[in-house]
Design a protein around this motif. Sequence first.
Motif, PDB file in Angstrom:
ATOM      1  N   ALA A 494       0.822  -1.209   0.000  1.00 56.94           N
ATOM      2  CA  ALA A 494       0.000   0.000   0.000  1.00 56.94           C
ATOM      3  C   ALA A 494       0.856   1.259   0.000  1.00 56.94           C
ATOM      4  CB  ALA A 494      -0.941   0.004   1.200  1.00 56.94           C
ATOM      5  N   ALA A 505      -2.988   2.146  -4.949  1.00 51.06           N
ATOM      6  CA  ALA A 505      -2.453   2.218  -3.589  1.00 51.06           C
ATOM      7  C   ALA A 505      -3.476   2.825  -2.635  1.00 51.06           C
ATOM      8  CB  ALA A 505      -1.163   3.038  -3.581  1.00 51.06           C
ATOM      9  N   LEU A 508      -6.119   0.232  -1.942  1.00 48.98           N
ATOM     10  CA  LEU A 508      -5.582  -0.770  -1.036  1.00 48.98           C
ATOM     11  C   LEU A 508      -5.487  -0.210   0.384  1.00 48.98           C
ATOM     12  CD1 LEU A 508      -4.335  -3.457  -0.353  1.00 48.98           C
ATOM     13  CD2 LEU A 508      -2.169  -2.677  -1.349  1.00 48.98           C
ATOM     14  N   ASN A 509      -5.066   1.030   0.483  1.00 54.98           N
ATOM     15  CA  ASN A 509      -5.010   1.687   1.785  1.00 54.98           C
ATOM     16  C   ASN A 509      -6.386   1.715   2.441  1.00 54.98           C
ATOM     17  OD1 ASN A 509      -5.040   4.023   3.735  1.00 54.98           O
ATOM     18  ND2 ASN A 509      -2.892   4.128   3.126  1.00 54.98           N
TER      19      ASN A 509
END
Length: 681
Positions: A494, A505, A508-509
């Motif tokens: 991430a 990213a 995903l975070n």
Amino acid sequence: MQHPARYTITAALPYTNGPIHIGHLAGVYVPADIYARFLRLQNKDVVYICGSDEHGVAISMKARKEGITPQQVIDKYHHIIKKSFEDFGISFDHYSRTSANIHHQTASDFFKKLYEAGKFEEETTEQLFDPEANQFLADRFVIGTCPKCGNEEAYGDQCEKCGSTLSPTDLINPKSTISGATPVLKQTKHWFLPLNEYSDFLKEWILKGHAKDWKTNVLGQVKSWIDDGLKPRAVTRDLDWGIDVPVAGAVGKKLYVWFDAPIGYISATKEWAQLNGKNWEPYWKDQDTKLVHFIGKDNIVFHCIIFPAMLKAEGSYILPDNVPANEFLNLEGQKLSTSKNWAVWLHEYLEDFPGKQDSLRYALTAAAPETKDNDFTWKDFQARNNNELAAIFGNFINRVVVLTHKYYNGLVPTPNAFTTADLAVLEELKAYPDVIASTIERYRFREASQEMMNVARLGNKYLADQEPWKAVKTDPERVKTQLFVALQVASALAVLAEPFLPHAAQKLNDMLQLGQKDWNFLKSDVLLEPGHQINAAAILFEQIDDEQIEKQIEKLAASKVSGAGAAEVAELKPETTFEKFSEMDLRIGTILAAEKMPKAKKLLVLQVDTGLDVRTIVSGIAEHFEPDTIVGKQVMVLANLAPRAIRGVESQGMLLLTSDGEGKLHFMVPENAVHNGSTIS
């Protein structure tokens, strides 16, 4: 090693005479963005600057070609370019434009300081003049034969065939691009920067001071220029568009665009500072600041010789620490060409592939022309997305998040004893942040992106080897450790992926509920603590199907549009004969019925009355016309074309259509209705 207090990152100012294409992205804006995002993750003081280059002959030529004013040209393309960058996710701290008042003032003040300090040479020279247009001809308004390679279409400032830098008076058999007239020589006064006086400085600063850390292609070009002997370079032009030369006796004179454009970096920083309550000067005048210029190889001379000489002459500015210029990106094996529309335009890509910014970023980074010209192909783009981003990165994340929810309701499990395999993965994971950081700091972004992808490969392989979906049936306690380890890899991704894949990213975070994390987070022994709640899985990368790719390939092949959107006449096909032409039976017919072919976006199945019969014709026009809007239209039909099966339907002819300057299809129909079956001759 002492680290800089702050970073000033500049990306080459794009000309506002056309939109952005993938060559610009791969060469300049994606690598600069990766670098800026990486530095921000390290909590560095960074300003990432760019803006539209809105002066110079290219703008005047575009305005003349389109029959509009230069101001209309720059307004149109400035907004297209700026929006494209924003939509794509290029994270400029400020994007300005050289038509702004603050830039005019900054460039004028810079010129006046050098003028008053006696840094210029004033000369009256003979320049090419168009007697029919009654004006002096700037570089790009002259075309002729290159004295070095014989190219008959060299411009007055550069031969694009051999790459030589020229002056208009160097050309053999010059012609004005305005009127076509043969220009004459006429005296005019201009101001020159005596580059020859800076040769020793440039040798010492670049060839000795940066011989170890600058790219060989950059050093090679600089050395070639210096070895050939630097000559005074005019910093003013006879033009009607640009920044007025701010001294007496300079009526009708403008600052040369390559004098004013790099000053745009400074004026954009000033504008950013004003908007954010900051002081701009440390970013340009403090020796603890690291200045990095991201450019393409065609701009090396301006950023490594002319602009540094200007800064040295002014006396109060820092010099660039590095100029990591890239080579050129080709497209499907051919040189990118805006005039022939052999390009992938960013704003069109964003329309055709919504939500797939990172797919293009990754493909362009993987094919980055860092040391030599490289090639972008649509098939490689598809393979990078499907086989790497989706099948490796996306697959790993989806597995670990789905399994965590399935087995533990989305809570990070508490691990049990670690096996040798577990410890090996965790140990390898700890090494990647330093490897990726070191590679980025050396401007090797292609290698860095693959190291980031290796982290995803590490996680994907670990899950495939451990098979927790099987182990849960025989050793559920073991699965807790497996998913704990996998979640550590996912958490690292991430952060590690953010410079390369910022949109993925962020997704995903959000999935992992990490919150704002920086590069220091990666030093933690545990990235996701046991008991931490994560969100449900979301698709990071969707597959790109063959039909989408074929559409892009066909779009390139069928292109008849110039880079600016103006119609371009197609090249003449090989000579034919009257006998061959007379073999074609062209008739007028009427469309009686039309329907879309199932599972085919481009095809319509038509029933056409040709006057001879009613026949079925399959035509690839479904993306241009709705079936019910063309029923009753008279059309031109090639009636004696051999039948051909298309998706199981026999097509008994072909419609003839034309394409306009925007790529839209139009029927070729008679001015007045005629009988079906009427021949065309």
